[in-house]
Design an enzyme around this catalytic site. Sequence first.
Site, mmCIF file in Angstrom:
data_model
loop_
_atom_site.group_PDB
_atom_site.id
_atom_site.type_symbol
_atom_site.label_atom_id
_atom_site.label_comp_id
_atom_site.label_asym_id
_atom_site.label_seq_id
_atom_site.Cartn_x
_atom_site.Cartn_y
_atom_site.Cartn_z
ATOM 1 N N VAL A 59 41.533 8.422 58.126
ATOM 2 C CA VAL A 59 40.370 9.096 57.590
ATOM 3 C C VAL A 59 40.475 10.687 56.827
ATOM 4 C CG1 VAL A 59 38.444 7.750 58.706
ATOM 5 C CG2 VAL A 59 40.065 9.784 59.728
ATOM 6 N N TYR A 60 41.659 11.275 57.305
ATOM 7 C CA TYR A 60 42.047 13.117 57.212
ATOM 8 C C TYR A 60 41.549 12.837 55.133
ATOM 9 C CZ TYR A 60 43.195 13.283 61.771
ATOM 10 O OH TYR A 60 43.702 13.663 62.773
#
Length: 322
Positions: A59-60
């Site tokens: 998700v980064y």
Amino acid sequence: MRYTKFGPTGMDVSVICLGCMSFGDPARGRPWALPEPESRALIKQALEAGINFFDTANVYSRGSSEEITGRALAEMADRDEIVLAAKVHGQMREGPNGGGLSRKAILAEIDNSLRRLGTDYVDLYQIHRWDYETPIEETLEALNDVVRAGKARYVGASSMFAWQFAKALAASERHGWARFVSMQDHYNLLYREEEREMLPLCASEDLAVIPWSPLARGRLTRPWDAQTARSETDEFGTSLYRDEDAEIVARTLAVAERLGRPPAQVAMAWLLANPAVTAPIVGVTKEQHLADAVAAVDLDLPDEDIAALEEPYRPHPISGHL
């Protein structure tokens, strides 16, 4: 740099882990994230300092962190010497099955992460949070299959209640599945609730502990009211700490001044002095941030300074995973 065994495994990791959340295309969700050239410079600095442990997540910056980290490590490092960690849980796309810890999500996301990272395997694959909508047995069996397929060497967990972690460990043991070897939890001078149950559980089970936000989103490195570009846009970070924590920050700054060290080194050295802690995960956006983390490895705080830093702490509401 010092190295240590990673919990119950035979794998060696540097006692500082470089967190890669700050690396990524700023247009993909995190305006304070560093573009690729600046990110690569910090990854190179970490490698030159002897850091071999890198932590990222799908998700980064919507996968951009994995892409940048993977390209840099492929060009700058020997893959066999690098310990590369990734995470799964967060929402990666709109609609059903776009996140979570179902078998469907895990088996899709490990392949997506490997593709972005440009590698055949990760050394540590972690569940980023507890999934209240998926039976833990389904999650654990899928993770076991990821390990058996050679796509991950070990599995770990992050940010949950100790009873949940104990339940997962027991289920893995009962079924003979790959067992969690680590806990990535929220732990620093401003938030010490993990000392009540999670850290004793990890010590009892000989599990690695790799705290995130060891400098409390930078709060422990500057006067309480000072702001940064990240703090002004980090909504999650604003929910973690309280105004009464200002006294702990003031103590950190005072100890740092007396020792002639930057406060970041003092706060990091406090964590490293805890025998339950394996390797704090350090997120950096400047060369000095990383230099301070590395310098803290050789800083032994006097007992009286540790007592002074700890004395103002008061119980906090649970934060970081609710």
